[in-house]
Design a protein around this motif. Structure first.
Motif, PDB file in Angstrom:
ATOM      1  N   TRP A   1       0.838  -1.206   0.000  1.00 54.31           N
ATOM      2  CA  TRP A   1       0.000   0.000   0.000  1.00 54.31           C
ATOM      3  C   TRP A   1       0.873   1.257   0.000  1.00 54.31           C
ATOM      4  O   TRP A   1       0.538   2.265  -0.639  1.00 54.31           O
ATOM      5  CB  TRP A   1      -0.923   0.017   1.208  1.00 54.31           C
ATOM      6  CG  TRP A   1      -2.195  -0.767   1.065  1.00 54.31           C
ATOM      7  CD1 TRP A   1      -2.661  -1.738   1.912  1.00 54.31           C
ATOM      8  CD2 TRP A   1      -3.189  -0.643   0.047  1.00 54.31           C
ATOM      9  NE1 TRP A   1      -3.865  -2.238   1.470  1.00 54.31           N
ATOM     10  CE2 TRP A   1      -4.216  -1.573   0.320  1.00 54.31           C
ATOM     11  CE3 TRP A   1      -3.306   0.156  -1.100  1.00 54.31           C
ATOM     12  CZ2 TRP A   1      -5.342  -1.715  -0.489  1.00 54.31           C
ATOM     13  CZ3 TRP A   1      -4.434   0.015  -1.905  1.00 54.31           C
ATOM     14  CH2 TRP A   1      -5.438  -0.912  -1.603  1.00 54.31           C
ATOM     15  N   ILE A   2       2.001   1.218   0.695  1.00 49.80           N
ATOM     16  CA  ILE A   2       2.906   2.375   0.714  1.00 49.80           C
ATOM     17  C   ILE A   2       3.446   2.646  -0.684  1.00 49.80           C
ATOM     18  O   ILE A   2       3.532   3.803  -1.130  1.00 49.80           O
ATOM     19  CB  ILE A   2       4.059   2.133   1.718  1.00 49.80           C
ATOM     20  CG1 ILE A   2       3.518   2.112   3.154  1.00 49.80           C
ATOM     21  CG2 ILE A   2       5.141   3.197   1.575  1.00 49.80           C
ATOM     22  CD1 ILE A   2       4.563   1.787   4.212  1.00 49.80           C
TER      23      ILE A   2
ATOM     24  N   LEU B   1       5.510   4.427  -5.709  1.00 54.29           N
ATOM     25  CA  LEU B   1       5.512   4.125  -7.149  1.00 54.29           C
ATOM     26  C   LEU B   1       5.178   5.355  -7.990  1.00 54.29           C
ATOM     27  O   LEU B   1       5.555   5.436  -9.166  1.00 54.29           O
ATOM     28  CB  LEU B   1       4.525   3.006  -7.467  1.00 54.29           C
ATOM     29  CG  LEU B   1       4.903   1.590  -7.011  1.00 54.29           C
ATOM     30  CD1 LEU B   1       3.807   0.594  -7.373  1.00 54.29           C
ATOM     31  CD2 LEU B   1       6.233   1.145  -7.614  1.00 54.29           C
ATOM     32  N   ARG B   2       4.491   6.299  -7.400  1.00 54.75           N
ATOM     33  CA  ARG B   2       4.079   7.504  -8.126  1.00 54.75           C
ATOM     34  C   ARG B   2       5.192   8.553  -8.213  1.00 54.75           C
ATOM     35  O   ARG B   2       5.129   9.457  -9.040  1.00 54.75           O
ATOM     36  CB  ARG B   2       2.854   8.121  -7.444  1.00 54.75           C
ATOM     37  CG  ARG B   2       1.655   7.173  -7.387  1.00 54.75           C
ATOM     38  CD  ARG B   2       0.479   7.831  -6.696  1.00 54.75           C
ATOM     39  NE  ARG B   2      -0.669   6.922  -6.608  1.00 54.75           N
ATOM     40  CZ  ARG B   2      -1.839   7.271  -6.104  1.00 54.75           C
ATOM     41  NH1 ARG B   2      -2.027   8.507  -5.639  1.00 54.75           N
ATOM     42  NH2 ARG B   2      -2.828   6.393  -6.062  1.00 54.75           N
ATOM     43  N   LEU B   3       6.168   8.430  -7.346  1.00 57.51           N
ATOM     44  CA  LEU B   3       7.273   9.405  -7.342  1.00 57.51           C
ATOM     45  C   LEU B   3       8.265   9.085  -8.453  1.00 57.51           C
ATOM     46  O   LEU B   3       8.467   7.924  -8.824  1.00 57.51           O
ATOM     47  CB  LEU B   3       7.989   9.376  -5.993  1.00 57.51           C
ATOM     48  CG  LEU B   3       7.180   9.783  -4.747  1.00 57.51           C
ATOM     49  CD1 LEU B   3       8.023   9.614  -3.495  1.00 57.51           C
ATOM     50  CD2 LEU B   3       6.671  11.214  -4.869  1.00 57.51           C
ATOM     51  N   ARG B   4       8.899  10.122  -8.963  1.00 58.54           N
ATOM     52  CA  ARG B   4       9.995   9.948  -9.924  1.00 58.54           C
ATOM     53  C   ARG B   4      11.315   9.921  -9.168  1.00 58.54           C
ATOM     54  O   ARG B   4      11.402  10.377  -8.025  1.00 58.54           O
ATOM     55  CB  ARG B   4       9.994  11.103 -10.928  1.00 58.54           C
ATOM     56  CG  ARG B   4       8.740  11.173 -11.796  1.00 58.54           C
ATOM     57  CD  ARG B   4       8.692  12.455 -12.572  1.00 58.54           C
ATOM     58  NE  ARG B   4       8.661  13.621 -11.682  1.00 58.54           N
ATOM     59  CZ  ARG B   4       8.605  14.877 -12.089  1.00 58.54           C
ATOM     60  NH1 ARG B   4       8.603  15.155 -13.384  1.00 58.54           N
ATOM     61  NH2 ARG B   4       8.572  15.869 -11.210  1.00 58.54           N
ATOM     62  N   LYS B   5      12.334   9.383  -9.811  1.00 58.71           N
ATOM     63  CA  LYS B   5      13.661   9.415  -9.202  1.00 58.71           C
ATOM     64  C   LYS B   5      14.061  10.859  -8.935  1.00 58.71           C
ATOM     65  O   LYS B   5      13.922  11.718  -9.806  1.00 58.71           O
ATOM     66  CB  LYS B   5      14.697   8.735 -10.112  1.00 58.71           C
ATOM     67  CG  LYS B   5      14.577   7.215 -10.123  1.00 58.71           C
ATOM     68  CD  LYS B   5      15.783   6.555 -10.781  1.00 58.71           C
ATOM     69  CE  LYS B   5      15.810   6.818 -12.271  1.00 58.71           C
ATOM     70  NZ  LYS B   5      16.922   6.082 -12.934  1.00 58.71           N
TER      71      LYS B   5
ATOM     72  N   ASP C   1      14.001   3.317  -8.983  1.00 58.40           N
ATOM     73  CA  ASP C   1      12.654   2.815  -9.238  1.00 58.40           C
ATOM     74  C   ASP C   1      12.496   1.398  -8.687  1.00 58.40           C
ATOM     75  O   ASP C   1      13.474   0.649  -8.536  1.00 58.40           O
ATOM     76  CB  ASP C   1      12.344   2.827 -10.735  1.00 58.40           C
ATOM     77  CG  ASP C   1      12.067   4.228 -11.265  1.00 58.40           C
ATOM     78  OD1 ASP C   1      11.483   5.035 -10.507  1.00 58.40           O
ATOM     79  OD2 ASP C   1      12.432   4.512 -12.425  1.00 58.40           O
ATOM     80  N   PHE C   2      11.256   1.037  -8.436  1.00 62.05           N
ATOM     81  CA  PHE C   2      10.911  -0.319  -8.001  1.00 62.05           C
ATOM     82  C   PHE C   2      10.582  -1.142  -9.240  1.00 62.05           C
ATOM     83  O   PHE C   2       9.816  -0.711 -10.102  1.00 62.05           O
ATOM     84  CB  PHE C   2       9.722  -0.294  -7.044  1.00 62.05           C
ATOM     85  CG  PHE C   2       9.982   0.439  -5.765  1.00 62.05           C
ATOM     86  CD1 PHE C   2      10.435  -0.227  -4.640  1.00 62.05           C
ATOM     87  CD2 PHE C   2       9.789   1.815  -5.689  1.00 62.05           C
ATOM     88  CE1 PHE C   2      10.687   0.456  -3.456  1.00 62.05           C
ATOM     89  CE2 PHE C   2      10.026   2.508  -4.516  1.00 62.05           C
ATOM     90  CZ  PHE C   2      10.484   1.831  -3.395  1.00 62.05           C
ATOM     91  N   THR C   3      11.155  -2.328  -9.321  1.00 64.26           N
ATOM     92  CA  THR C   3      10.964  -3.181 -10.491  1.00 64.26           C
ATOM     93  C   THR C   3       9.836  -4.178 -10.250  1.00 64.26           C
ATOM     94  O   THR C   3       9.832  -4.889  -9.240  1.00 64.26           O
ATOM     95  CB  THR C   3      12.262  -3.947 -10.814  1.00 64.26           C
ATOM     96  OG1 THR C   3      13.311  -3.012 -11.042  1.00 64.26           O
ATOM     97  CG2 THR C   3      12.074  -4.824 -12.045  1.00 64.26           C
ATOM     98  N   ILE C   4       8.886  -4.220 -11.191  1.00 65.48           N
ATOM     99  CA  ILE C   4       7.815  -5.222 -11.121  1.00 65.48           C
ATOM    100  C   ILE C   4       8.282  -6.465 -11.877  1.00 65.48           C
ATOM    101  O   ILE C   4       8.552  -6.395 -13.086  1.00 65.48           O
ATOM    102  CB  ILE C   4       6.514  -4.692 -11.765  1.00 65.48           C
ATOM    103  CG1 ILE C   4       6.120  -3.336 -11.169  1.00 65.48           C
ATOM    104  CG2 ILE C   4       5.388  -5.710 -11.599  1.00 65.48           C
ATOM    105  CD1 ILE C   4       5.829  -3.350  -9.704  1.00 65.48           C
TER     106      ILE C   4
END
Length: 419
Positions: free
Chosen positions: A302-303, A309-313, A378-381
């Motif tokens: 949820w975080i 996830l919405r933030l950019r580097k 970034d977080f990788t899916i």
């Protein structure tokens, strides 16, 4: 013992003295005593019956239809025998211990009251279900009188799943206790059939019902009260079994049903993220994770969904923004916090802070100040279960071993060693 029988060991005699049945009485002596003497409840002063059976434990009980002013639960043979053994265990160690004393200032009657030069301990041996509000009220009342509550569950509640995991219901979680020490909580059980204590330490829930932990079994003759309360300073390496559990969750998440899962899955599908392909950065163990009834796979995701996830580097954010995400999801009942009335030194915000620290250590975030962070990676899916499993292994290895190191509170340590 009849259902509803509020059995106790101690009663008042007509001459104002107390009589205790904790010692082994001859049934003939008790029958003789009962034939010419009356007995009274120390709490409500009403008459009680002396029950001296051939097979059942000798005890006192209120007359049928009479309800004591001190709220108690029906006590089984198992409960009475456990209470008897615990009383004798404290006696053998030289403690000043009273059996079922009535405390008029708070109208409560603990199973045992242990007094040392510095502290009083109310020992409650709980074998039956107890309402949360009553549990909280009793514990709070002891604290207001400067008495440390020590709740011990009957070992019939103990449900082992594997070498390192147990089933814990919300009721059992109520008994997680920091023992008035600034350390992580433990849960105590006692089995009168085998005269054995069970201690669960380093509690780390994975689902709403299953938790990893360190498990210790102590024969009552082989451990003292002070040793039982001492924090667990041994290292508990969790990561290998945690990684396997995450892999199993990914493959069969629908079996780990919870009240929050439906809304969570809907949001994932809206974001085109398969539940089996959550990033490796979620579902991570944190030391204070016991505060969350919601599984870490869900509350941590949820975080990410609501903010990270919405933030950019390069985008900054504050800890308060993360807590706002958590608070909103708690308000909408998509995240649930555990009720832990005996844990005094931490709160669920600490678990959130520890999670951010893990993400800093993993290289996703950078801590700019005490309350300010920056997203730097970034977080990788993952695109497959195999890739997800490799990401889990890599992530858990990068954050290092999960260790639980505690410190003994100086007053408690001095109290028990000198008491």
């Amino acid at each position: 013992m009849e259902k509803g029988d509020d059995a106790v060991f101690v009663a008042l005699r007509e001459n104002g003295t107390y009589i205790s049945l904790v010692e082994k009485w001859k049934r003939s002596d008790l029958l003789e005593l009962r034939s010419h003497e009356l007995f009274y409840c120390p709490a409500c002063q009403s008459k009680v019956q002396l029950k001296a059976g051939l097979k059942k434990t000798h005890h006192f009980a209120h007359l049928k239809g009479v309800e004591c002013t001190v709220k108690t639960e029906p006590e089984s043979e198992y409960h009475l025998e456990g209470k008897r053994q615990l009383f004798q265990w404290f006696q053998a160690q030289g403690y000043d211990v009273k059996l079922e004393p009535f405390l008029p200032e708070i109208s409560q009657r603990p199973d045992l009251l242990v007094t040392t030069p510095y502290t009083r301990f109310a020992i409650e041996y709980q074998c039956s279900q107890l309402d949360y509000s009553l549990f909280k009220k009793r514990s709070h009342s002891y604290k207001t009188e400067g008495i440390v509550p020590i709740w011990i569950l009957g070992a019939k509640w103990f449900k082992r799943v594997s070498t390192h995991s147990v089933k814990l219901s919300p009721f059992q979680w109520l008994f997680a206790t920091s023992f008035n020490q600034p350390v992580h909580p433990s849960i105590l059980y006692y089995c009168p059939d085998t005269s054995t204590f069970v201690k669960l330490s380093n509690l780390q829930p994975f689902t709403t019902a299953e938790a990893f932990c360190s498990m210790y079994f102590y024969k009552e003759k082989e451990i003292s009260f002070s040793e039982l309360l001492n924090p667990d300073n041994r290292i508990f390496t969790l990561h290998p079994i945690w990684a396997r559990k995450k892999q199993k969750w990914r493959a069969s998440y629908s079996f780990y049903n919870s009240t929050q899962l439906s809304s969570f899955l809907t949001t994932l599908y809206q974001n085109r993220i398969p539940p089996a392909h959550l990033p490796g950065e979620v579902g991570l163990p944190v030391r204070s994770g016991y505060w969350f009834h919601t599984p870490s796979m869900i509350w941590q995701m949820w975080i990410l969904l609501d903010l990270l996830l919405r933030l950019r580097k390069g985008d900054p954010f504050f800890f308060s923004s993360i807590m706002e995400v958590i608070s909103n999801r708690i308000a909408s009942k998509e995240i649930e916090i555990r009720q832990l009335p005996l844990v005094f030194h931490t709160q669920y915000s600490l678990a959130v802070e520890e999670y951010l620290h893990v993400l800093v250590k993993a290289g996703n975030l950078k801590k700019m100040s005490k309350t300010k962070y920056e997203k730097i990676k970034d977080f990788t899916i993952p695109t497959s279960l195999d890739e997800a499993s490799m990401m889990d292994e890599k992530m858990l290895a990068s954050v290092g071993k999960h260790e639980e190191i505690g410190l003994v509170h100086p007053n408690i340590g001095r109290d028990l060693s000198e008491g």
